[in-house]
Each structure stands twice: as structure tokens, then as C-alpha cells.
Design a protein around this motif. Structure first.
Motif, PDB file in Angstrom:
ATOM      1  N   VAL A  86       0.849  -1.204   0.000  1.00  0.00           N
ATOM      2  CA  VAL A  86       0.000   0.000   0.000  1.00  0.00           C
ATOM      3  C   VAL A  86       0.881   1.249   0.000  1.00  0.00           C
ATOM      4  CG1 VAL A  86      -1.734   1.310   1.272  1.00  0.00           C
ATOM      5  CG2 VAL A  86      -1.937  -1.170   1.080  1.00  0.00           C
ATOM      6  N   ALA A  87       1.920   1.228   0.832  1.00  0.00           N
ATOM      7  CA  ALA A  87       2.807   2.391   0.902  1.00  0.00           C
ATOM      8  C   ALA A  87       3.514   2.635  -0.422  1.00  0.00           C
ATOM      9  CB  ALA A  87       3.834   2.193   2.026  1.00  0.00           C
ATOM     10  N   ALA A  88       3.785   1.551  -1.155  1.00  0.00           N
ATOM     11  CA  ALA A  88       4.469   1.701  -2.440  1.00  0.00           C
ATOM     12  C   ALA A  88       3.541   2.210  -3.527  1.00  0.00           C
ATOM     13  CB  ALA A  88       5.085   0.371  -2.853  1.00  0.00           C
ATOM     14  N   GLY A  89       2.244   2.253  -3.243  1.00  0.00           N
ATOM     15  CA  GLY A  89       1.334   2.844  -4.224  1.00  0.00           C
ATOM     16  C   GLY A  89       0.295   1.891  -4.784  1.00  0.00           C
ATOM     17  N   ALA A  90       0.121   0.712  -4.176  1.00  0.00           N
ATOM     18  CA  ALA A  90      -0.897  -0.221  -4.680  1.00  0.00           C
ATOM     19  C   ALA A  90      -2.287   0.322  -4.365  1.00  0.00           C
ATOM     20  CB  ALA A  90      -0.709  -1.597  -4.054  1.00  0.00           C
ATOM     21  N   ASP A  91      -3.172   0.262  -5.357  1.00  0.00           N
ATOM     22  CA  ASP A  91      -4.549   0.715  -5.149  1.00  0.00           C
ATOM     23  C   ASP A  91      -5.430  -0.420  -4.678  1.00  0.00           C
ATOM     24  OD1 ASP A  91      -4.148   3.355  -6.596  1.00  0.00           O
ATOM     25  OD2 ASP A  91      -3.595   1.893  -8.140  1.00  0.00           O
ATOM     26  N   GLU A  92      -4.971  -1.639  -4.941  1.00  0.00           N
ATOM     27  CA  GLU A  92      -5.783  -2.804  -4.630  1.00  0.00           C
ATOM     28  C   GLU A  92      -4.877  -3.876  -4.040  1.00  0.00           C
ATOM     29  OE1 GLU A  92      -7.337  -3.775  -8.447  1.00  0.00           O
ATOM     30  OE2 GLU A  92      -8.321  -1.839  -8.678  1.00  0.00           O
ATOM     31  N   ILE A  93      -5.380  -4.549  -3.003  1.00  0.00           N
ATOM     32  CA  ILE A  93      -4.612  -5.623  -2.376  1.00  0.00           C
ATOM     33  C   ILE A  93      -5.381  -6.923  -2.569  1.00  0.00           C
ATOM     34  CG2 ILE A  93      -3.801  -6.556  -0.179  1.00  0.00           C
ATOM     35  CD1 ILE A  93      -2.152  -4.211  -1.145  1.00  0.00           C
ATOM     36  N   ASP A  94      -4.723  -7.927  -3.153  1.00  0.00           N
ATOM     37  CA  ASP A  94      -5.319  -9.256  -3.270  1.00  0.00           C
ATOM     38  C   ASP A  94      -4.745 -10.121  -2.155  1.00  0.00           C
ATOM     39  OD1 ASP A  94      -6.039  -7.986  -5.641  1.00  0.00           O
ATOM     40  OD2 ASP A  94      -5.989  -9.836  -6.807  1.00  0.00           O
ATOM     41  N   MET A  95      -5.573 -10.415  -1.147  1.00  0.00           N
ATOM     42  CA  MET A  95      -5.078 -11.232  -0.033  1.00  0.00           C
ATOM     43  C   MET A  95      -5.611 -12.651  -0.147  1.00  0.00           C
ATOM     44  SD  MET A  95      -7.411 -10.443   3.332  1.00  0.00           S
ATOM     45  CE  MET A  95      -6.708 -11.865   4.167  1.00  0.00           C
ATOM     46  N   VAL A  96      -4.896 -13.594   0.466  1.00  0.00           N
ATOM     47  CA  VAL A  96      -5.389 -14.969   0.512  1.00  0.00           C
ATOM     48  C   VAL A  96      -5.887 -15.257   1.923  1.00  0.00           C
ATOM     49  CG1 VAL A  96      -3.960 -15.884  -1.330  1.00  0.00           C
ATOM     50  CG2 VAL A  96      -3.038 -15.787   0.968  1.00  0.00           C
ATOM     51  N   ILE A  97      -6.930 -16.085   2.031  1.00  0.00           N
ATOM     52  CA  ILE A  97      -7.374 -16.471   3.368  1.00  0.00           C
ATOM     53  C   ILE A  97      -6.554 -17.679   3.814  1.00  0.00           C
ATOM     54  CG2 ILE A  97      -9.719 -15.609   3.016  1.00  0.00           C
ATOM     55  CD1 ILE A  97     -10.589 -18.606   2.806  1.00  0.00           C
ATOM     56  N   ASP A  98      -6.591 -17.934   5.107  1.00  0.00           N
ATOM     57  CA  ASP A  98      -5.921 -19.108   5.664  1.00  0.00           C
ATOM     58  C   ASP A  98      -6.851 -20.305   5.465  1.00  0.00           C
ATOM     59  OD1 ASP A  98      -4.861 -21.111   7.211  1.00  0.00           O
ATOM     60  OD2 ASP A  98      -4.234 -19.773   8.829  1.00  0.00           O
ATOM     61  N   ARG A  99      -6.602 -21.056   4.362  1.00  0.00           N
ATOM     62  CA  ARG A  99      -7.526 -22.157   4.052  1.00  0.00           C
ATOM     63  C   ARG A  99      -7.466 -23.254   5.093  1.00  0.00           C
ATOM     64  NH1 ARG A  99      -4.447 -19.430   0.368  1.00  0.00           N
ATOM     65  NH2 ARG A  99      -3.599 -21.249  -0.722  1.00  0.00           N
ATOM     66  N   GLY A 100      -6.273 -23.479   5.664  1.00  0.00           N
ATOM     67  CA  GLY A 100      -6.143 -24.504   6.704  1.00  0.00           C
ATOM     68  C   GLY A 100      -7.051 -24.192   7.873  1.00  0.00           C
ATOM     69  N   ALA A 101      -7.038 -22.937   8.317  1.00  0.00           N
ATOM     70  CA  ALA A 101      -7.882 -22.535   9.443  1.00  0.00           C
ATOM     71  C   ALA A 101      -9.353 -22.648   9.059  1.00  0.00           C
ATOM     72  CB  ALA A 101      -7.552 -21.100   9.854  1.00  0.00           C
TER      73      ALA A 101
END
Lengths: 287, 337
Positions: free
Chosen positions: B161-176
Motif C-alpha cells: 500500500v505504501a508503495a502505491g498499490a490501489d488494490e490488495i489481493d489477499m489470501v485467506i488461511d484455508r487450513g484454518a
């Protein structure tokens, strides 16, 4: 009790598979007298498009095979053809309306054409290539390389060439490592599809030869204008507006081989017509 | 699994509204496990039915442009370099050099460390896709496995985000998720959402990747979709593209149905991004049909719908060239990626 005959469905040959036409169309193949023989798939421009995609995918592996290996594979086509001779004789005599003897002679001639071109696989480069003299301590070598995907119209006259004409067009194209999309004889297409069954069982990689039964008039303009086709063999296109085909082929700088009357005679020029010459420099040892 | 003590969850706004002020893991689990099961046969039949629609001529031209406008042009390889990222940006800005009417893609999607190069290469063209500009999307949170501690996932996000990303694609913890620890997954999404906050108080858009290929059942996909939306996802996304099967039409349809239900319940619009395995324009058009028939055509904008793809754009360009010139084009007329 009499047994019900099981007639064969003649389908297309694309990428090593035998699909029906995506259009769902078929047409009736008859004897010259007009008696029904079989239904054949009537390929559409989208089948031609799919065939070009399959051919493009096959070029790399086929052109990358050693010349010796390609020769073996093509010779194997002749071997398997010989083994199914009776079926070809039957189909040719019914669709062309010729005697068994004449059909047999055509099958023999077709086999000989495959063998003739198979022999050239590891030899044409020696004839068509060259070591060029240059003013410096370098080797300068010109070698022929396959051009890529070739679209071909097989000879279309009804009598005497349904199988032989196809072999005489396809064999010189694939011997150097090209892949081909071929429109076989429209009125007598059965032997072409049976040949495809031979190809499918004789080590020819899927996609190297693609057979689209149907109308050359319908498909040729799409193949001629297709930007991913590198060359056009109009051997059997004498009766269609082939000047227009040449014009649209020129848009994407395709090589074009003009129509011939009858069956193209076996010739080295038919091989080299679908190659491009690459010249490389290499330093000589100073020792 | 029984939960003896009520475990308080991070008070995500949507979840508080739906499940009440004292948000606990038990309340969340009761809600998710209480969702109606998915009729798998019906779902696949519906998706197969939608895939039979025939889209031709002007509708096809519109669909092809929409695919490009809503595409996240993606490169997520270990072998990525600043040079490769720059050439991808050049393609995002000018997808087809032979046709200046070709729209730009919505975003360029890269790993977090490549974000500065994308921002630099985009220059003045960096911005809102609605304005014809290109956004920067970054995958974060130890993509693609998500196997890292929360601190590392948050640091990963903040850096992008600090580097300038407008969108973050996160992964969920599938194991949990698969072992029933919904609260952990929920809290992590809420925490990552908070890490998407910029100093000026605005947020980078958060896309939550469910990795449906690892969730095994449609019921799980439905639960995970609800969980992600409740935790504050702006987009829900099918897959990382690193696991097979990636995006499929039935899974996308199911997730769109959850988005539709959420919209009916609250009036909020959540975005959807299928990713991975969509290579042919024909397939992509089927997704557009599914969107239009499930949540409505108004979803077909870059703020509510994305394709995550790398090779899809080339196939769309070939189809566009075919429509424009009247003859079939070939791979020599698009970029080598």
C-alpha cells in the motif's frame, strides 16, 4: 435373419481427433451415378480456424524432430496404407466410379508417393542448402527450414486422384517439418478420412495433418486470409477464383503455389516451395 | 467443534450490523453453518445453461471490450523482473498497438515488491479505471499459500500500500477455514483490511482470495464468501491461479449469488474476480453472461468485476482483430508474454 449393416460416419480430422463439424453440417457422398455412399462432414470456416490452431501447435514438435525421424514417420504412413489397401480400393472405386484395378493402381501410386517423399526428408536440405564461400574466416551456411502452417487444396477432379492427389499435395508439405490444413477432394472425400485414420495410427503427431472435408470454395478464402497461415498450396484450386485467394494471401505475405492440372508430379520443388532459407555465419577455427 | 468460551472477534462493521454488537466466533460460526446448503447439481446445470448463450456481432464486440476493460493483467512468477513488469505495463496501457481504439485494462497485478516499478512505469496513467487509467494491484499476505504469521502478512500488505498499490489481493488461511476456525480467518481479513488504510484515511481496495480449488465443496465456497464479505471484503476472488482447479463457471456463479444476496439484504455492492484458467475469449464471455444474469449488467464495471488473467487478453485481441479486419488473426500479431 438378415443383419443390419453399420455404416461409418466420416468425420473431420483436426489435431489428431475426429470431430464432427462445429456447424453440425454434413453432405452426401455419392457414386458418379448418384447412388448414396456415405455422409461426410461439411467443414465450416470455424473448423478451418480450429485446424489452423491445431496445426500451429504441432509445428514446433514436428519441425523439431530430426529429419531422419520425420522420414521414418512418413515411411510408416506408406506401410500402414499398404496394410489397409483393400479398404481404400473399395472406397475409391465406389466414389470415383472406377474399376477395382484402376483404384488399386491409384492406391499403389499413392503409397509410392509417400515413400518417394519420405526418402527426401533427410536429403532435401543437402540439395537445397549450401555452404557459401565468403571473404573471411567464417563458415557461411544456408539451410532450408519449414515455413510453418500450410493450407492446401487437394486436386478436385472426380476421377483418378482422390487419394493420390491428396498424397502428392500433403507429403511434400510435411516432409520438411510444416503442418498442413488440407481440403481433400470434395466429391470423393472418403479415402481422405480413411487416410486420416491411417495417420492417427502411424506415429504422425496430432495436428501435423488436418483434413477438412467439404467445399474448397467456402473454406479457401478464410484460409488464404488467415494471418496465422504461412503458405498456400492451390494445387486443386484451378476451378475456383484463385486470383482472389492470391490477393488475400499477399496481405499477410504468404507463399502461394499456383494450381496444377491433374495430380502434381513428385518433385523436389514442391518440398522447397514451403521452406525458408536461413543463412548463418560461424567462425572458423584459426588452427 | 464446540466453542466453550465466547471468543470476541474484531468488530467489523458489516458483521456487527448483521450479527449484533457482541460479535463472537460462535455467532459467526452459527451464521455460516446455518446457511442453506448448495444444490450442486442445480448449480452446475445453471452454469452449463448460461454457457450455451450465443453472443454475436455488436454484442460480441461490446463483450470483448468489456473483458479488456475489466481485466487485471497479471504476472505472478518467481522469474518476474522489473523489465518484465515494465513490458506488462506497456501492454496494459496499449493492449493493441495496431488499434488505438482498444480500451486499457483495469489494473496490473503483481507481487508486492514489483509495485514501485509498476507505479513508475505507469506514471501519469496511474489512476482510476473508470477514468480510463490503470490501477495497480498487488498480491499480499504471503501469497499464494498464506502460510506466514499475521505480522508478516500485515507488513506485506502495508508495504504494498505504501508503495502505491490501489488494490490488495489477499489470501485467506484455508487450513484454518477448513478446520472450522472461522474466527481466525475473519480476524485476519479484518486486520488486513485495516492494513490497507493509507495515511490520509482512505483504503486500498481489498480483494479476498478464497482459493476455491482447496475448499473442496460448494458449501464451503458459500461459507467462505459470506465470511469474507462480513469481514469487509471489497471484492471476493476465486483463486490464486497457482492451484488447480482455479476459476470455474459454477464456482463463480455461486459466489455471484452470495454477492446478489448480500446486495438484496443491505444494498451494498461487493465485487467479484474470477482468476486463473480463463484463457479463451469464449470462456470469458460466458462469465459476462453469468454476471449479467445473476447480479445484473451494472456489475460489469471495473469497480465491481475483474478477470484475473495473463493470456486471456491476447486471445481477446485476436478476436477483436478478426471483427475489425474480417479475417482470422494469429499469435504473430499480439505480444509474446
Amino acid at each position: 435373419m438378415s443383419r443390419l449393416a453399420v455404416p461409418k460416419t466420416y468425420k473431420l480430422y483436426i489435431g489428431g481427433n475426429f470431430p464432427r463439424s462445429e456447424s453440425g453440417r454434413t453432405y452426401e457422398v455419392t457414386t458418379p451415378a448418384g447412388d448414396f455412399v456415405a455422409n461426410a462432414a461439411l467443414a465450416s470456416r470455424k473448423d478451418a480456424r480450429d485446424a489452423v490452431v491445431a496445426a500451429r501447435a504441432a509445428v514446433k514438435g514436428w519441425a523439431g524432430a530430426t529429419a531422419y525421424n520425420r522420414g521414418q514417420v512418413i515411411y510408416r504412413i506408406a506401410e500402414v496404407l499398404e496394410g489397409r489397401r483393400a479398404q481404400f480400393v473399395d472406397e475409391i472405386s465406389r466414389t470415383e466410379g472406377v474399376t477395382q484395378a484402376a483404384a488399386g493402381a491409384q492406391v499403389d501410386a499413392a503409397i509410392d508417393v509417400w515413400v518417394w517423399y519420405a526418402g527426401w526428408a533427410d536429403k532435401y536440405a543437402q540439395v537445397a542448402g549450401n555452404g557459401n564461400p565468403v571473404a573471411g574466416p567464417y563458415f557461411n551456411l544456408s539451410v532450408p527450414e519449414p515455413t510453418g502452417v500450410v493450407a492446401a487444396i487437394a486436386p478436385q477432379q472426380r476421377v483418378g486422384m482422390s487419394l493420390l492427389g491428396l498424397a502428392a499435395v500433403v507429403a511434400p508439405i510435411i516432409v520438411s517439418g510444416n503442418a498442413v490444413v488440407v481440403v481433400p477432394n470434395q466429391q470423393a472425400p472418403l479415402s481422405a478420412i480413411t487416410l486420416a485414420e491411417v495417420l492417427a495410427t502411424s506415429d504422425v503427431p496430432g495436428g501435423v495433418i488436418n483434413v477438412l472435408t467439404g467445399s474448397p470454395v467456402e473454406m479457401a478464402p478464410w484460409l488464404a486470409a488467415h494471418a496465422d497461415v504461412n503458405a498456400l498450396d492451390l494445387a486443386g484450386a484451378a476451378d475456383i477464383e484463385w486470383v482472389d485467394l492470391q490477393l488475400s494471401a499477399a496481405e499477410t505475405l504468404k507463399r502461394v503455389l499456383a494450381p496444377v492440372s491433374g495430380v502434381p508430379a513428385p518433385a523436389l520443388e514442391r518440398i522447397t516451395a514451403f521452406t525458408e532459407t536461413k543463412t548463418v555465419w560461424h567462425t572458423k577455427s584459426m588452427l | 467443534m464446540t466453542i466453550d468460551h465466547p471468543v470476541a472477534l474484531a468488530p467489523a462493521e458489516r458483521a456487527v450490523r448483521l450479527l449484533g454488537g457482541d460479535l463472537t466466533e460462535k455467532a459467526l460460526a452459527l451464521h455460516l453453518d446455518g446457511l442453506a446448503g448448495v444444490d450442486a447439481v442445480g448449480l452446475e446445470q445453471r452454469a452449463a445453461g448460461l454457457a450455451t448463450r450465443s453472443i454475436k456481432t455488436s454484442s460480441k464486440a461490446w463483450a470483448l471490450d468489456t473483458i479488456i476493460r475489466t481485466c487485471d493483467l497479471t504476472t505472478l512468477e518467481g522469474a518476474d523482473t522489473p523489465g518484465k513488469v515494465r513490458s506488462l505495463v506497456a501492454k496494459a496501457v496499449t493492449p493493441d498497438a495496431t488499434d488505438p481504439t482498444t480500451p486499457r485494462v483495469a489494473a496490473v497485478c503483481v507481487y508486492g515488491d514489483m509495485v514501485p516499478y509498476v507505479v513508475e512505469a505507469l506514471g501519469s496513467l496511474h489512476g482510476d479505471p473508470d477514468a480510463g487509467l490503470v490501477s495497480v494491484a498487488a498480491v499480499a499476505t504471503a501469497f499464494p499459500s498464506g502460510r506466514a504469521s499475521l505480522d508478516i502478512k500485515l507488513a506485506d500488505t502495508r508495504e504494498a500500500v505504501a508503495a502505491g498499490a490501489d488494490e490488495i489481493d489477499m489470501v485467506i488461511d484455508r487450513g484454518a477455514f477448513l478446520s472450522g476456525r472461522y474466527g481466525l480467518v475473519f480476524d485476519q481479513i479484518v486486520a488486513v483490511k485495516e492494513a490497507c488504510r493509507r495515511p490520509d484515511g482512505t483504503y486500498a481496495h481489498l480483494k479476498v482470495i478464497l482459493e476455491t480449488g482447496e475448499l473442496v465443496t460448494y458449501d464451503n465456497v458459500k461459507r467462505a464468501s459470506w465470511l469474507a464479505i462480513l469481514a469487509g471484503a471489497d471484492f471476493i476472488k476465486t483463486s490464486t491461479g497457482k492451484v488447480s482447479p482455479a476459476a470455474t463457471l459454477p464456482v463463480t456463479l455461486l459466489m455471484l449469488e452470495v454477492i446478489r444476496d448480500w446486495h438484496r439484504l443491505t444494498g451494498e455492492k461487493v465485487g467479484m474476480k474470477p482468476a486463473g484458467g480463463i484463457r479463451a475469449s469464449k470462456d470469458a464471455v460466458r462469465y459476462l453472461v453469468t454476471v449479467a444474469e445473476t447480479v445484473g449488467e451494472e456489475w460489469l464495471t471495473p469497480h465491481l468485476w475483474r478477470f484475473g488473467a495473463s493470456s486471456l487478453v491476447n486471445d481477446v485481441l485476436l478476436q477483436r482483430q478478426k471483427l475489425r479486419t474480417g479475417h482470422y488473426s494469429g499469435p504473430d500479431y499480439v505480444t509474446v508474454d
